[in-house]
Design a protein around this motif. Structure first.
Motif, PDB file in Angstrom:
ATOM      1  N   LEU A 236      30.055  44.361 100.961  1.00  0.00           N
ATOM      2  CA  LEU A 236      28.980  43.447 101.344  1.00  0.00           C
ATOM      3  C   LEU A 236      28.504  43.780 102.752  1.00  0.00           C
ATOM      4  O   LEU A 236      29.292  43.755 103.704  1.00  0.00           O
ATOM      5  CB  LEU A 236      29.477  41.996 101.285  1.00  0.00           C
ATOM      6  CG  LEU A 236      28.483  40.906 101.698  1.00  0.00           C
ATOM      7  CD1 LEU A 236      27.275  40.897 100.776  1.00  0.00           C
ATOM      8  CD2 LEU A 236      29.155  39.539 101.693  1.00  0.00           C
ATOM      9  N   PHE A 237      27.225  44.125 102.869  1.00  0.00           N
ATOM     10  CA  PHE A 237      26.581  44.305 104.172  1.00  0.00           C
ATOM     11  C   PHE A 237      25.871  42.999 104.520  1.00  0.00           C
ATOM     12  O   PHE A 237      25.032  42.524 103.741  1.00  0.00           O
ATOM     13  CB  PHE A 237      25.527  45.409 104.126  1.00  0.00           C
ATOM     14  CG  PHE A 237      26.055  46.818 104.158  1.00  0.00           C
ATOM     15  CD1 PHE A 237      26.345  47.440 105.362  1.00  0.00           C
ATOM     16  CD2 PHE A 237      26.225  47.529 102.982  1.00  0.00           C
ATOM     17  CE1 PHE A 237      26.807  48.755 105.388  1.00  0.00           C
ATOM     18  CE2 PHE A 237      26.680  48.834 102.998  1.00  0.00           C
ATOM     19  CZ  PHE A 237      26.982  49.461 104.212  1.00  0.00           C
ATOM     20  N   ILE A 238      26.157  42.432 105.674  1.00  0.00           N
ATOM     21  CA  ILE A 238      25.423  41.266 106.159  1.00  0.00           C
ATOM     22  C   ILE A 238      24.674  41.670 107.421  1.00  0.00           C
ATOM     23  O   ILE A 238      25.270  42.208 108.365  1.00  0.00           O
ATOM     24  CB  ILE A 238      26.353  40.080 106.447  1.00  0.00           C
ATOM     25  CG1 ILE A 238      26.951  39.542 105.148  1.00  0.00           C
ATOM     26  CG2 ILE A 238      25.605  38.966 107.177  1.00  0.00           C
ATOM     27  CD1 ILE A 238      27.815  38.306 105.326  1.00  0.00           C
ATOM     28  N   GLY A 239      23.377  41.417 107.439  1.00  0.00           N
ATOM     29  CA  GLY A 239      22.566  41.771 108.600  1.00  0.00           C
ATOM     30  C   GLY A 239      21.144  42.046 108.176  1.00  0.00           C
ATOM     31  O   GLY A 239      20.631  41.438 107.222  1.00  0.00           O
ATOM     32  N   GLN A 240      20.510  42.985 108.874  1.00  0.00           N
ATOM     33  CA  GLN A 240      19.140  43.344 108.563  1.00  0.00           C
ATOM     34  C   GLN A 240      19.051  43.991 107.177  1.00  0.00           C
ATOM     35  O   GLN A 240      20.032  44.548 106.670  1.00  0.00           O
ATOM     36  CB  GLN A 240      18.607  44.339 109.599  1.00  0.00           C
ATOM     37  CG  GLN A 240      18.428  43.783 110.991  1.00  0.00           C
ATOM     38  CD  GLN A 240      18.059  44.891 111.973  1.00  0.00           C
ATOM     39  OE1 GLN A 240      18.863  45.761 112.264  1.00  0.00           O
ATOM     40  NE2 GLN A 240      16.842  44.848 112.466  1.00  0.00           N
ATOM     41  N   ALA A 241      17.857  43.930 106.591  1.00  0.00           N
ATOM     42  CA  ALA A 241      17.618  44.700 105.380  1.00  0.00           C
ATOM     43  C   ALA A 241      17.849  46.176 105.690  1.00  0.00           C
ATOM     44  O   ALA A 241      17.547  46.635 106.801  1.00  0.00           O
ATOM     45  CB  ALA A 241      16.190  44.475 104.885  1.00  0.00           C
ATOM     46  N   PRO A 242      18.408  46.938 104.761  1.00  0.00           N
ATOM     47  CA  PRO A 242      18.717  48.338 105.053  1.00  0.00           C
ATOM     48  C   PRO A 242      17.466  49.139 105.388  1.00  0.00           C
ATOM     49  O   PRO A 242      16.397  48.912 104.814  1.00  0.00           O
ATOM     50  CB  PRO A 242      19.371  48.824 103.752  1.00  0.00           C
ATOM     51  CG  PRO A 242      18.885  47.890 102.694  1.00  0.00           C
ATOM     52  CD  PRO A 242      18.744  46.563 103.383  1.00  0.00           C
ATOM     53  N   ASP A 243      17.612  50.084 106.333  1.00  0.00           N
ATOM     54  CA  ASP A 243      16.489  50.958 106.654  1.00  0.00           C
ATOM     55  C   ASP A 243      16.367  52.044 105.586  1.00  0.00           C
ATOM     56  O   ASP A 243      17.169  52.130 104.643  1.00  0.00           O
ATOM     57  CB  ASP A 243      16.631  51.545 108.055  1.00  0.00           C
ATOM     58  CG  ASP A 243      17.907  52.364 108.234  1.00  0.00           C
ATOM     59  OD1 ASP A 243      18.526  52.766 107.232  1.00  0.00           O
ATOM     60  OD2 ASP A 243      18.285  52.605 109.404  1.00  0.00           O
ATOM     61  N   ALA A 244      15.355  52.892 105.740  1.00  0.00           N
ATOM     62  CA  ALA A 244      15.051  53.879 104.704  1.00  0.00           C
ATOM     63  C   ALA A 244      16.214  54.839 104.478  1.00  0.00           C
ATOM     64  O   ALA A 244      16.512  55.215 103.330  1.00  0.00           O
ATOM     65  CB  ALA A 244      13.789  54.658 105.087  1.00  0.00           C
ATOM     66  N   ALA A 245      16.884  55.249 105.551  1.00  0.00           N
ATOM     67  CA  ALA A 245      17.990  56.197 105.411  1.00  0.00           C
ATOM     68  C   ALA A 245      19.146  55.586 104.620  1.00  0.00           C
ATOM     69  O   ALA A 245      19.741  56.245 103.757  1.00  0.00           O
ATOM     70  CB  ALA A 245      18.460  56.649 106.792  1.00  0.00           C
ATOM     71  N   LEU A 246      19.452  54.328 104.912  1.00  0.00           N
ATOM     72  CA  LEU A 246      20.549  53.672 104.198  1.00  0.00           C
ATOM     73  C   LEU A 246      20.168  53.405 102.746  1.00  0.00           C
ATOM     74  O   LEU A 246      21.007  53.519 101.842  1.00  0.00           O
ATOM     75  CB  LEU A 246      20.927  52.371 104.910  1.00  0.00           C
ATOM     76  CG  LEU A 246      22.151  51.627 104.363  1.00  0.00           C
ATOM     77  CD1 LEU A 246      23.381  52.526 104.336  1.00  0.00           C
ATOM     78  CD2 LEU A 246      22.427  50.381 105.202  1.00  0.00           C
ATOM     79  N   VAL A 247      18.919  53.079 102.500  1.00  0.00           N
ATOM     80  CA  VAL A 247      18.448  52.889 101.124  1.00  0.00           C
ATOM     81  C   VAL A 247      18.631  54.177 100.329  1.00  0.00           C
ATOM     82  O   VAL A 247      19.086  54.164  99.178  1.00  0.00           O
ATOM     83  CB  VAL A 247      16.971  52.439 101.108  1.00  0.00           C
ATOM     84  CG1 VAL A 247      16.391  52.532  99.702  1.00  0.00           C
ATOM     85  CG2 VAL A 247      16.856  51.008 101.629  1.00  0.00           C
ATOM     86  N   ALA A 248      18.286  55.307 100.958  1.00  0.00           N
ATOM     87  CA  ALA A 248      18.430  56.595 100.271  1.00  0.00           C
ATOM     88  C   ALA A 248      19.893  56.907  99.993  1.00  0.00           C
ATOM     89  O   ALA A 248      20.243  57.381  98.902  1.00  0.00           O
ATOM     90  CB  ALA A 248      17.797  57.699 101.123  1.00  0.00           C
ATOM     91  N   ASP A 249      20.771  56.653 100.955  1.00  0.00           N
ATOM     92  CA  ASP A 249      22.198  56.886 100.752  1.00  0.00           C
ATOM     93  C   ASP A 249      22.749  55.988  99.640  1.00  0.00           C
ATOM     94  O   ASP A 249      23.562  56.418  98.817  1.00  0.00           O
ATOM     95  CB  ASP A 249      22.962  56.627 102.048  1.00  0.00           C
ATOM     96  CG  ASP A 249      22.720  57.688 103.106  1.00  0.00           C
ATOM     97  OD1 ASP A 249      22.124  58.731 102.772  1.00  0.00           O
ATOM     98  OD2 ASP A 249      23.124  57.469 104.267  1.00  0.00           O
ATOM     99  N   HIS A 250      22.299  54.745  99.659  1.00  0.00           N
ATOM    100  CA  HIS A 250      22.748  53.797  98.646  1.00  0.00           C
ATOM    101  C   HIS A 250      22.349  54.256  97.244  1.00  0.00           C
ATOM    102  O   HIS A 250      23.131  54.136  96.288  1.00  0.00           O
ATOM    103  CB  HIS A 250      22.172  52.414  98.941  1.00  0.00           C
ATOM    104  CG  HIS A 250      22.499  51.390  97.917  1.00  0.00           C
ATOM    105  ND1 HIS A 250      21.563  50.875  97.051  1.00  0.00           N
ATOM    106  CD2 HIS A 250      23.676  50.779  97.597  1.00  0.00           C
ATOM    107  CE1 HIS A 250      22.131  49.989  96.256  1.00  0.00           C
ATOM    108  NE2 HIS A 250      23.411  49.909  96.557  1.00  0.00           N
TER     109      HIS A 250
END
Length: 389
Positions: A236-250
């Motif tokens: 579980l990540f709590i915080g800002q919506a993921p940025d583009a780089a994290l979205v791609a990794d996800h």
């Protein structure tokens, strides 16, 4: 004492710095001191303008309109007024009160170090380097500093042209009522409230998309841990919506169905998330202090964090330490660090209880009352000492 706190403007949308400034103001007012907070107000930045231009209009509010207001207000301030800058990044305003009692709180010098090319993960452009130079020219004129960690104090010492009158270290105090809850009940409630499959346990990270929070490294670490562990706890990540780089990794994670992002969580939900987590992951690349380490420990959650200051200052012997993720990539790092995560995941009931107890004891070092008492004593000493102005 009469205390004027300088704070970041609300229109910047910061989170932690306004909370810190409010904690100081409320704490000193509760101790009987006369307190006022000065911060720029939106005027130019309220004008309709595209995003990049709006930033420059905000600079006009901060560094043209606000200094003029401060100069006028200073005429009404008694000579013994203490002027407190709640963040050294407010350095451009320091020259306005040089020669009067003052103190500067220092949180981290990551932006300053990045501007000097010391942090390869965070290169800084020309305008950013000029802005950080402006900040540095301001705070280096101050004579009294309070840093949130020994690591921050060491950076400050490098950046000052001469030794200050005083340089103190006061650890942050927790600004919420973090405490242990029944983990099972916390998980069930969190699962019901979010609709996520968290009732059987989960790993947790709390933080934003700032480069030093290493959210991509958190996901790398989770992927590596899942590959070796029999546990299937989600992340579980709590915080800002993921940025583009994290979205791609996800999107490329083999465990993406078990990775959840929770944004706009209120304080009560965050406290519950800490209390219900099996393990708190905090592999930051750098910090000024590392609030979430203390928050998680105070909530009864074991912490895996980076084996570098100031994370080691905050975690002390109660944390489980992993190497810092290298700038060149994290595959080997994640595989190594995952073994430490699995060590924590495999703790039996007695060993886990001991780890939780160690964290709770360590978190007692970071009470707001203790921090405010130390800060108040420093403020009073500055006002009493003529050479401190």
């Amino acid at each position: 004492m009469n205390i004027v706190f300088f704070a970041h403007p609300a229109f910047l949308g910061h989170q932690s710095m306004p909370r810190f400034a409010q904690m100081l103001a409320d704490g000193m007012a509760a101790r009987g001191h006369t307190v006022v907070v000065w911060a720029p107000e939106a005027a130019f930045s309220r004008l309709p303008a595209p995003g990049p231009l709006r930033k420059w209009l905000g600079y006009l509010d901060q560094y043209a309109a606000f200094p003029a207001q401060v100069r006028r207000r200073l005429r009404a301030c008694p000579p013994d007024t203490l002027f407190v800058f709640t963040d050294h990044a407010l350095g451009p305003w320091v020259p306005l009160v040089v020669g009067r009692p003052h103190a500067v709180h220092c949180h981290d010098f990551l932006a300053q170090r990045s501007a000097l090319g010391e942090i390869p993960e965070n290169p800084t452009g020309w305008t950013g380097r000029q802005y950080q130079a402006l900040i540095r020219r301001g705070y280096t004129q101050a004579r009294n500093f309070i840093s949130v960690s020994r690591s921050t104090a060491a950076d400050l010492q490098r950046f000052l042209p001469a030794p200050p009158v005083r340089s103190d270290v006061v650890y942050n105090g927790l600004n919420q009522a973090f405490g242990p809850q029944d983990p099972g009940a916390a998980r069930v409630h969190l699962a019901a409230k979010t609709g996520l499959p968290l009732a059987d346990g989960y790993l947790l990270h709390v933080g934003g998309n700032q480069w030093y929070k290493n959210r991509r490294g958190v996901l790398e670490l989770y992927n590596a841990w899942r590959a070796l562990s029999a546990h299937t706890w989600p992340l579980l990540f709590i915080g800002q919506a993921p940025d583009a780089a994290l979205v791609a990794d996800h999107a490329t994670s083999p465990y993406r169905a078990d990775v959840h992002f929770l944004t706009q969580a209120d304080d009560a939900l965050v406290r519950q998330a800490y209390a219900g987590a099996q393990i708190f992951l905090f592999p930051s690349l750098a910090e000024g202090f590392g609030w979430p380490i203390a928050e998680a420990m105070a909530s009864g959650c074991p912490v895996v964090t980076t084996a570098e200051a100031p994370m080691t200052e905050v975690a002390d012997t109660a944390g489980f330490l992993i190497p810092r993720r290298p700038a060149t990539g994290g595959t080997a790092w994640a595989a190594d660090a995952a073994r430490t995560v699995e060590q924590v995941a495999a703790l039996g009931p007695e060993a886990r209880a001991q780890a939780v107890a160690a964290g709770l004891a360590n978190a007692q070092r970071f009470t707001a009352a203790h921090s405010l008492a130390q800060i108040e004593a420093i403020y009073q000493d500055i006002v009493r000492t003529p050479t401190a102005a």
